[in-house]
Design a protein around this motif. Sequence first.
Motif, mmCIF file in Angstrom:
data_model
loop_
_atom_site.group_PDB
_atom_site.id
_atom_site.type_symbol
_atom_site.label_atom_id
_atom_site.label_comp_id
_atom_site.label_asym_id
_atom_site.label_seq_id
_atom_site.Cartn_x
_atom_site.Cartn_y
_atom_site.Cartn_z
ATOM 1 N N ALA A 6 8.892 0.873 2.399
ATOM 2 C CA ALA A 6 7.541 0.368 2.140
ATOM 3 C C ALA A 6 7.476 -1.074 2.621
ATOM 4 C CB ALA A 6 7.215 0.458 0.656
ATOM 5 N N SER A 7 6.484 -1.377 3.411
ATOM 6 C CA SER A 7 6.374 -2.720 3.941
ATOM 7 C C SER A 7 5.800 -3.658 2.888
ATOM 8 C CB SER A 7 5.487 -2.718 5.194
ATOM 9 O OG SER A 7 4.189 -2.277 4.868
ATOM 10 N N GLY A 8 6.119 -4.914 3.017
ATOM 11 C CA GLY A 8 5.622 -5.891 2.060
ATOM 12 C C GLY A 8 4.185 -6.267 2.368
ATOM 13 N N ALA A 15 0.358 0.376 -2.799
ATOM 14 C CA ALA A 15 0.583 1.821 -2.819
ATOM 15 C C ALA A 15 2.009 2.133 -3.259
ATOM 16 C CB ALA A 15 0.309 2.413 -1.434
ATOM 17 N N SER A 16 2.948 1.353 -2.783
ATOM 18 C CA SER A 16 4.343 1.532 -3.165
ATOM 19 C C SER A 16 4.531 1.336 -4.668
ATOM 20 C CB SER A 16 5.212 0.539 -2.390
ATOM 21 O OG SER A 16 6.563 0.670 -2.751
ATOM 22 N N LEU A 17 3.865 0.345 -5.227
ATOM 23 C CA LEU A 17 3.967 0.099 -6.670
ATOM 24 C C LEU A 17 3.393 1.257 -7.481
ATOM 25 C CD1 LEU A 17 3.094 -3.707 -6.809
ATOM 26 C CD2 LEU A 17 5.339 -2.629 -7.095
ATOM 27 N N VAL A 18 2.292 1.819 -7.007
ATOM 28 C CA VAL A 18 1.709 2.989 -7.688
ATOM 29 C C VAL A 18 2.702 4.149 -7.652
ATOM 30 C CG1 VAL A 18 -0.141 4.723 -7.622
ATOM 31 C CG2 VAL A 18 -0.681 2.309 -7.287
ATOM 32 N N ALA A 19 3.340 4.360 -6.518
ATOM 33 C CA ALA A 19 4.300 5.465 -6.387
ATOM 34 C C ALA A 19 5.506 5.271 -7.302
ATOM 35 C CB ALA A 19 4.743 5.600 -4.933
ATOM 36 N N ILE A 20 6.004 4.048 -7.391
ATOM 37 C CA ILE A 20 7.146 3.783 -8.271
ATOM 38 C C ILE A 20 6.745 3.986 -9.728
ATOM 39 C CG2 ILE A 20 8.759 1.996 -9.056
ATOM 40 C CD1 ILE A 20 9.388 3.204 -6.270
ATOM 41 N N PRO A 44 18.822 14.061 -8.304
ATOM 42 C CA PRO A 44 18.785 12.858 -9.141
ATOM 43 C C PRO A 44 19.680 11.733 -8.614
ATOM 44 C CG PRO A 44 18.881 14.797 -10.529
ATOM 45 C CD PRO A 44 19.072 15.265 -9.101
ATOM 46 N N GLY A 45 20.821 12.073 -8.079
ATOM 47 C CA GLY A 45 21.739 11.064 -7.558
ATOM 48 C C GLY A 45 21.238 10.371 -6.301
ATOM 49 N N ASP A 46 20.261 10.954 -5.646
ATOM 50 C CA ASP A 46 19.712 10.372 -4.411
ATOM 51 C C ASP A 46 18.533 9.442 -4.661
ATOM 52 O OD1 ASP A 46 21.531 11.946 -3.021
ATOM 53 O OD2 ASP A 46 20.059 13.522 -2.594
ATOM 54 N N LEU A 47 17.998 9.450 -5.870
ATOM 55 C CA LEU A 47 16.758 8.731 -6.129
ATOM 56 C C LEU A 47 16.848 7.238 -5.837
ATOM 57 C CD1 LEU A 47 15.389 10.505 -9.312
ATOM 58 C CD2 LEU A 47 14.761 10.861 -6.915
ATOM 59 N N ALA A 48 17.951 6.606 -6.191
ATOM 60 C CA ALA A 48 18.075 5.171 -5.938
ATOM 61 C C ALA A 48 18.005 4.872 -4.444
ATOM 62 C CB ALA A 48 19.374 4.636 -6.535
ATOM 63 N N ALA A 49 18.565 5.755 -3.645
ATOM 64 C CA ALA A 49 18.595 5.535 -2.198
ATOM 65 C C ALA A 49 17.251 5.807 -1.529
ATOM 66 C CB ALA A 49 19.677 6.417 -1.564
ATOM 67 N N VAL A 50 16.475 6.729 -2.076
ATOM 68 C CA VAL A 50 15.234 7.123 -1.401
ATOM 69 C C VAL A 50 13.965 6.607 -2.064
ATOM 70 C CG1 VAL A 50 16.273 9.206 -0.427
ATOM 71 C CG2 VAL A 50 15.024 9.355 -2.599
ATOM 72 N N ALA A 51 14.075 6.065 -3.268
ATOM 73 C CA ALA A 51 12.874 5.684 -4.022
ATOM 74 C C ALA A 51 12.010 4.657 -3.306
ATOM 75 C CB ALA A 51 13.259 5.170 -5.411
ATOM 76 N N GLU A 52 12.586 3.846 -2.460
ATOM 77 C CA GLU A 52 11.811 2.812 -1.772
ATOM 78 C C GLU A 52 11.276 3.261 -0.416
ATOM 79 O OE1 GLU A 52 13.566 -1.036 -1.692
ATOM 80 O OE2 GLU A 52 14.337 -0.844 -3.717
ATOM 81 N N THR A 53 11.551 4.481 -0.016
ATOM 82 C CA THR A 53 11.043 4.920 1.284
ATOM 83 C C THR A 53 9.603 5.393 1.162
ATOM 84 O OG1 THR A 53 11.795 7.219 1.079
ATOM 85 C CG2 THR A 53 13.354 5.639 2.025
ATOM 86 N N GLU A 91 -2.271 5.980 2.000
ATOM 87 C CA GLU A 91 -1.603 4.823 2.624
ATOM 88 C C GLU A 91 -0.157 5.156 2.943
ATOM 89 O OE1 GLU A 91 -0.765 1.129 4.154
ATOM 90 O OE2 GLU A 91 -2.768 1.806 3.592
ATOM 91 N N LEU A 92 0.546 5.728 1.976
ATOM 92 C CA LEU A 92 1.968 6.017 2.161
ATOM 93 C C LEU A 92 2.223 7.179 3.111
ATOM 94 C CD1 LEU A 92 3.056 5.513 -1.535
ATOM 95 C CD2 LEU A 92 3.621 4.031 0.406
#
Length: 99
Positions: A6-8, A15-20, A44-53, A91-92
């Motif tokens: 997600a770009s800053g 949009a990224s904040l809504v998704a999180i 579940p183990g992948d969430l930390a790696a993909v949550a910001e995409t 947006e996302l």
Amino acid sequence: MIESRASGGGEAEAASLVAIEALGYLAALPDVFARFLKDTGAAPGDLAAVAETRTFQAQVLGFLANDDSLLLAFASHAGHAPDAVMRAYDELAGTRDVV
């Protein structure tokens, strides 16, 4: 394949904040979260790696968008208008109309 993050700034960041927020909401509903994981193929183990995409965040909001009652419940819980959640999804997902 490397997912775009997600770009800053601006609408993408909002949009990224809504998704999180939505991901946290889903995680608090064990049965719904299990369905989300199954539907998206996420582990579940992948969430930390993909949550910001952006791709994963779009999946989170797309999951909500496919269930009106869940979308409305999340929107109410988070204090967002349902159409704002859908704009965040657009947006996302890159489906927002460009004028």
